[in-house]
Design an enzyme around this catalytic site. Structure first.
Site, PDB file in Angstrom:
ATOM      1  CD  GLU A 161      -1.958 100.168  -1.813  1.00 42.43           C
ATOM      2  OE1 GLU A 161      -0.774 100.177  -2.208  1.00 42.43           O
ATOM      3  OE2 GLU A 161      -2.270 100.226  -0.607  1.00 42.43           O
ATOM      4  CB  CYS A 217      12.593  99.586   9.722  1.00 37.68           C
ATOM      5  SG  CYS A 217      13.929  98.408   9.432  1.00 37.68           S
ATOM      6  CB  CYS A 270      12.235  99.033  16.300  1.00 36.56           C
ATOM      7  SG  CYS A 270      11.677  97.641  15.292  1.00 36.56           S
ATOM      8  CB  CYS A 325      15.929  93.282  14.959  1.00 42.99           C
ATOM      9  SG  CYS A 325      16.680  93.889  13.435  1.00 42.99           S
ATOM     10  CB  CYS A 330      17.151 100.468  16.480  1.00 41.04           C
ATOM     11  SG  CYS A 330      17.719 100.018  14.818  1.00 41.04           S
TER      12      CYS A 330
END
Length: 414
Positions: free
Chosen positions: A74, A235, A245, A251, A242
């Site tokens: 991370e 995205c 998605c 959306c 799209c």
DNA sequence: GAACCGTGGAA
DNA sequence: TTTCCAAGGTT
């Protein structure tokens, strides 16, 4: 895209309007910029996770059970591309396999393992935090986001990421991906205000599963990774996919959204000296240590910088582009050649005490700047040097004459 | 809240 | 060649 009435059908509608009257129950709709409805939240989660199970990339830090490794990943991933992290992740953990081993290492070796990743303060803070954990916390990484955030280098995002991924805490991560996904889904325009940030965080938190579903299943951690995965692979900032998605139907914008303005980039030339010498079978390269006072890459090693005035008209050994924050540097590396280069050698923009010879075989253990590392590798001085090294040495190393350094550069026994 | 901190691949 | 920007944090 244009919608009349500012709302999209959301969830199940059971009421039916009588012919000439108003509906008995108003259709529940969500306008542009509004929060997701509860019914949408559940659908969003389900569709997202189904998509994630099929499309998740295989990444080295996925499925690890050691919180230390998740922590390292991370920190490395902060503002850094996945591909760059993969290049460093394994080597870093091979060198520092445990939190304790990291805490015991000299800072220079930690920076050396970080070389090329950038944002070196991250490595220093990671190292400091490891020492603190060993000294004060019995060597155990805190198990919740609140306590994690007290450690240097762990902020809002990273605390939530480690807590959810390693410990199953139901807390949302909000990184650039998550923010973009949520702004597009809700249709809220980007604003760089506290209120704008608050909205995104609330949306993100509303979407995170509240509890672990069952033993061995980390609902919150997987959900968070799925959100980021969606932003990173579907995205996209420009040209979102799209059609692929899973939450397209939920959306608001279908990919349209404003984004933060960014500062203009500039381009600058930069030149460096490559100077090699041989001592018996050992080859050394001259490097310059950056001051501990400078804000940028303090204390790290680089090729000795040259002023542009002295390199005019000369042919470089190497040209490359190197981007630092908002500047594209068009870099040239020059070899010292013969007596007439006394001028160039004396022009090196470094104090004698900053300069040091480093064995080329040991370069990997020194905290090189990314540019120095890239240049030396590109020139085959670092790493692969079996084949081309001889040519390089003949061309460069031999030409470094003691006379060129007579102004106190102290080339002892060249 | 804004400025600052690195890098490199892609377009 | 230039622009864009990525699993942010600190000061």
């Amino acid at each position: 895209m244009a919608r009349v009435g500012g709302g999209r059908l959301a969830g199940m509608v059971t009421a039916v309007a009588k012919k000439t009257e108003k509906p008995l129950v108003r259709l529940r709709t969500r306008g542009a910029g509004e929060a997701l409805l509860l019914s949408e939240v559940l659908a969003f989660r389900r569709r997202l996770m189904q998509w994630y199970e099929e499309h998740a990339r295989v990444l080295p830090w996925r499925g690890v059970s050691d919180p230390y490794r998740t922590w390292v990943s991370e920190i490395m991933l902060q503002q850094t591309r996945v591909a760059a992290v993969i290049e460093h992740y394994h080597a870093f953990l091979a060198k520092f396999p445990t939190l304790v081993s990291l805490s015991l290492a000299p800072e220079a070796s930690v920076l050396a393992a970080w070389s090329g990743l950038g944002y070196y303060r991250r490595a220093r803070m990671l190292h400091k935090a490891a020492q603190f954990i060993v000294r004060e916390l019995g060597g155990v990484l805190p198990g919740n986001s609140i306590d994690l955030k007290t450690l240097p280098g762990i902020g809002e995002y990273t605390g939530a990421a480690i807590a959810s991924i390693s410990f199953g805490e139901s807390i949302a991560v909000v990184d650039g991906n998550v923010e973009r996904v949520l702004l597009r889904v809700t249709g809220r325009p980007y604003v760089s205000t506290a209120a704008g940030k608050k909205f995104v965080h609330e949306q993100a938190q509303a979407l995170v599963p509240k509890k672990k579903l069952s033993v061995g299943v980390n609902a919150a951690g997987d959900h968070n990774q799925a959100m980021m995965e969606l932003g990173a692979t579907v995205c996209l900032p420009k040209g979102p996919l799209c059609g692929a998605c899973p939450v397209y139907g939920l959306c608001e914008t279908k990919g349209e959204h404003g984004s933060a303005p960014r500062t203009m980039q500039r381009s600058l030339p930069a030149s460096y000296l490559l100077s090699l010498r041989k001592r018996g079978t050992v080859t050394e390269v001259l490097l310059s240590r950056r001051s501990a006072e400078v804000s940028l890459m303090a204390g790290m090693l680089e090729l000795p910088p040259l002023p542009e005035t002295v390199v005019a008209g000369r042919e470089p050994l190497l040209r490359l582009r190197h981007a630092i924050t908002n500047t594209n540097y068009y870099v040239q590396v020059f070899a010292a050649r013969g007596l007439k280069d006394k001028k160039m050698l004396q022009a090196v923009l470094a104090e004698p005490e900053q300069l040091e010879w480093v064995r080329t075989s040991r370069l990997a253990s020194h905290p090189l700047t990314g540019l120095a590392r890239k240049s030396l590798q590109r020139l085959d001085v670092m790493e692969v040097r079996k084949v081309r090294m001889e040519g390089i040495e003949r061309a460069l190393a031999v030409e470094v004459s003691p006379a060129a350094f007579e102004d106190g550069l102290e080339l002892d026994d060249y």
